[in-house]
Design a protein around this motif. Structure first.
Motif, PDB file in Angstrom:
ATOM      1  N   TRP A  16       0.832  -1.215   0.000  1.00 33.47           N
ATOM      2  CA  TRP A  16       0.000   0.000   0.000  1.00 33.47           C
ATOM      3  C   TRP A  16       0.859   1.254   0.000  1.00 33.47           C
ATOM      4  O   TRP A  16       0.539   2.248  -0.664  1.00 33.47           O
ATOM      5  N   VAL A  17       1.975   1.217   0.746  1.00 38.29           N
ATOM      6  CA  VAL A  17       2.908   2.355   0.762  1.00 38.29           C
ATOM      7  C   VAL A  17       3.531   2.531  -0.627  1.00 38.29           C
ATOM      8  O   VAL A  17       3.589   3.645  -1.167  1.00 38.29           O
ATOM      9  N   ALA A  18       3.985   1.415  -1.207  1.00 39.61           N
ATOM     10  CA  ALA A  18       4.625   1.481  -2.530  1.00 39.61           C
ATOM     11  C   ALA A  18       3.644   2.001  -3.581  1.00 39.61           C
ATOM     12  O   ALA A  18       4.026   2.764  -4.471  1.00 39.61           O
ATOM     13  N   GLU A  19       2.375   1.593  -3.455  1.00 37.67           N
ATOM     14  CA  GLU A  19       1.362   2.075  -4.401  1.00 37.67           C
ATOM     15  C   GLU A  19       1.135   3.577  -4.223  1.00 37.67           C
ATOM     16  O   GLU A  19       1.172   4.346  -5.186  1.00 37.67           O
ATOM     17  N   GLU A  20       0.929   4.005  -2.977  1.00 32.55           N
ATOM     18  CA  GLU A  20       0.631   5.411  -2.721  1.00 32.55           C
ATOM     19  C   GLU A  20       1.789   6.320  -3.157  1.00 32.55           C
ATOM     20  O   GLU A  20       1.572   7.411  -3.688  1.00 32.55           O
ATOM     21  N   LYS A  21       3.000   5.866  -2.946  1.00 29.41           N
ATOM     22  CA  LYS A  21       4.162   6.702  -3.236  1.00 29.41           C
ATOM     23  C   LYS A  21       4.641   6.573  -4.682  1.00 29.41           C
ATOM     24  O   LYS A  21       5.625   7.228  -5.069  1.00 29.41           O
ATOM     25  N   GLY A  22       3.997   5.715  -5.455  1.00 29.03           N
ATOM     26  CA  GLY A  22       4.361   5.590  -6.862  1.00 29.03           C
ATOM     27  C   GLY A  22       5.639   4.806  -7.121  1.00 29.03           C
ATOM     28  O   GLY A  22       6.240   4.924  -8.190  1.00 29.03           O
ATOM     29  N   TYR A  23       6.043   3.972  -6.143  1.00 30.36           N
ATOM     30  CA  TYR A  23       7.290   3.224  -6.324  1.00 30.36           C
ATOM     31  C   TYR A  23       7.179   2.165  -7.419  1.00 30.36           C
ATOM     32  O   TYR A  23       8.152   1.889  -8.126  1.00 30.36           O
ATOM     33  N   PHE A  24       6.012   1.540  -7.540  1.00 31.91           N
ATOM     34  CA  PHE A  24       5.842   0.547  -8.605  1.00 31.91           C
ATOM     35  C   PHE A  24       5.947   1.224  -9.973  1.00 31.91           C
ATOM     36  O   PHE A  24       6.592   0.721 -10.889  1.00 31.91           O
ATOM     37  N   GLU A  25       5.307   2.401 -10.089  1.00 30.80           N
ATOM     38  CA  GLU A  25       5.379   3.153 -11.352  1.00 30.80           C
ATOM     39  C   GLU A  25       6.813   3.549 -11.660  1.00 30.80           C
ATOM     40  O   GLU A  25       7.266   3.469 -12.799  1.00 30.80           O
ATOM     41  N   ASP A  26       7.528   4.007 -10.608  1.00 32.71           N
ATOM     42  CA  ASP A  26       8.924   4.415 -10.806  1.00 32.71           C
ATOM     43  C   ASP A  26       9.745   3.275 -11.405  1.00 32.71           C
ATOM     44  O   ASP A  26      10.686   3.507 -12.162  1.00 32.71           O
ATOM     45  N   GLU A  27       9.392   2.059 -11.036  1.00 35.38           N
ATOM     46  CA  GLU A  27      10.116   0.880 -11.543  1.00 35.38           C
ATOM     47  C   GLU A  27       9.609   0.447 -12.925  1.00 35.38           C
ATOM     48  O   GLU A  27      10.156  -0.465 -13.530  1.00 35.38           O
ATOM     49  N   GLY A  28       8.533   1.108 -13.380  1.00 35.64           N
ATOM     50  CA  GLY A  28       7.947   0.723 -14.671  1.00 35.64           C
ATOM     51  C   GLY A  28       7.173  -0.583 -14.596  1.00 35.64           C
ATOM     52  O   GLY A  28       7.066  -1.316 -15.582  1.00 35.64           O
ATOM     53  N   LEU A  29       6.638  -0.871 -13.418  1.00 36.32           N
ATOM     54  CA  LEU A  29       5.898  -2.126 -13.229  1.00 36.32           C
ATOM     55  C   LEU A  29       4.418  -1.921 -13.532  1.00 36.32           C
ATOM     56  O   LEU A  29       3.758  -1.099 -12.906  1.00 36.32           O
ATOM     57  N   ASP A  30       3.915  -2.650 -14.513  1.00 41.40           N
ATOM     58  CA  ASP A  30       2.497  -2.606 -14.865  1.00 41.40           C
ATOM     59  C   ASP A  30       1.801  -3.673 -14.017  1.00 41.40           C
ATOM     60  O   ASP A  30       1.931  -4.865 -14.289  1.00 41.40           O
ATOM     61  N   TYR A  31       1.100  -3.239 -12.973  1.00 46.51           N
ATOM     62  CA  TYR A  31       0.651  -4.199 -11.964  1.00 46.51           C
ATOM     63  C   TYR A  31      -0.819  -4.004 -11.599  1.00 46.51           C
ATOM     64  O   TYR A  31      -1.431  -2.981 -11.911  1.00 46.51           O
ATOM     65  N   GLU A  32      -1.346  -5.000 -10.893  1.00 43.21           N
ATOM     66  CA  GLU A  32      -2.661  -4.858 -10.253  1.00 43.21           C
ATOM     67  C   GLU A  32      -2.655  -5.704  -8.995  1.00 43.21           C
ATOM     68  O   GLU A  32      -1.912  -6.678  -8.887  1.00 43.21           O
TER      69      GLU A  32
END
Length: 292
Positions: A16-32
């Motif tokens: 939830w922290v990684a999602e809120e802070k955009g860390y997954f996006e920063d890594e270029g991870l297309d996730y759900e």
């Protein structure tokens, strides 16, 4: 690879922290996110007697990466039901709790008392491991009929069971309500990676979680409100997450061959798999290795 990387949250704060802070996006991870063990409904989500984390891997979880206690992930990976991610593990605070007015004050008094746990799940193994220190094996009585983490918590709150083993968010909530910890059962978790998952995506996912772990170490209480994301609806108003702790902590150390073998030996010695040893492959063939 066109399909999204499917993540199953596991009652912890990192995703939830990684999602809120955009860390997954920063890594270029297309996730759900896909909650495998939907907790919003509490005791309605009772998988039944002797269906636990191991069985959900056996049936096949519909996600690229998910967590469970390391005993289960280890045995399931060894049995060919996915790959253990060996570059990190986590440790979850956990304990056996009783009602505020319970006569049980010491671990020895748990002899013969049914303790609600999930079958072949972290609560099952960690109860045996912790009570090994206080009781003979035949004095430890486990109840597998009381379902998943939130179901067990709910049954204890409603006075329907005498003792439960719970970790992280549910543990902090029981403490908020005045329930009493009899013995600490903190234990190790591991992640299972789907055999078909893209390992580059797995590495991106873990880099994002590593950043989230730093945030949690620095300012845990800014993020404890995320526990509400997975709690049953009936408790949302009552929860004071300012009182909660950080919960599970990811440790970026290898889950080694030595740990792998030692864990399997421990599990089999305690008869937790009455059907026999399910492990058919060695460490090298059971782990997800980083993309070259």
């Amino acid at each position: 690879k066109m399909s999204k990387f499917v993540i199953s949250p596991h009652m912890r704060l990192h995703e939830w922290v990684a999602e809120e802070k955009g860390y997954f996006e920063d890594e270029g991870l297309d996730y759900e996110f896909n909650e495998q063990l939907n907790s919003k409904v509490g005791k309605e989500n009772n998988l039944g007697n002797k269906v636990g984390a191991y069985q959900t891997f056996e049936r096949g979880r519909t996600c690229d990466v998910s967590s469970a206690c390391h005993w289960t992930v280890n045995m399931a990976a060894g049995a060919g039901h996915g790959l253990l991610y060996a570059e990190a593990y986590s440790v979850a605070p956990c304990g056996i709790y009783v009602a505020p007015d319970s006569d049980i004050k010491h671990p020895e008094q748990l002899a013969g008392v049914p303790i609600s746990v999930g079958y072949q799940s972290g609560s099952h193994y960690s109860t045996i491991e912790a009570l090994d220190m206080f009781l003979e094996p035949d004095q430890i009585e486990l109840s597998f009929a009381d379902g998943l983490l939130f179901s067990r918590m709910e049954l204890l709150i409603d006075g329907e069971v005498p003792a439960v083993n719970v970790f992280s968010g549910p543990m902090y909530f029981l403490e908020q309500l005045g329930f009493r910890k009899i013995v600490d059962t903190s234990f190790m978790m591991a992640s299972m990676v789907d055999e078909a998952a893209d390992l580059e995506d797995v590495e991106k996912y873990y880099r994002a979680l590593r950043r989230a772990q730093s945030d949690l170490d620095l300012h845990a209480h800014k993020y404890t409100h995320f526990y509400k994301k997975e709690f049953p609806a009936r408790f949302q108003e009552q929860m004071d997450t300012r009182l909660f702790g950080p919960g599970e902590r990811i440790v970026f150390e290898p889950y080694s061959n030595e740990i792998y073998a030692d864990t399997q030996k421990w599990v089999m010695e305690r008869g937790i798999f009455p059907e026999g040893d399910p492990v058919v492959r060695d460490y090298e063939h059971s782990i997800a290795t980083a993309a070259e």
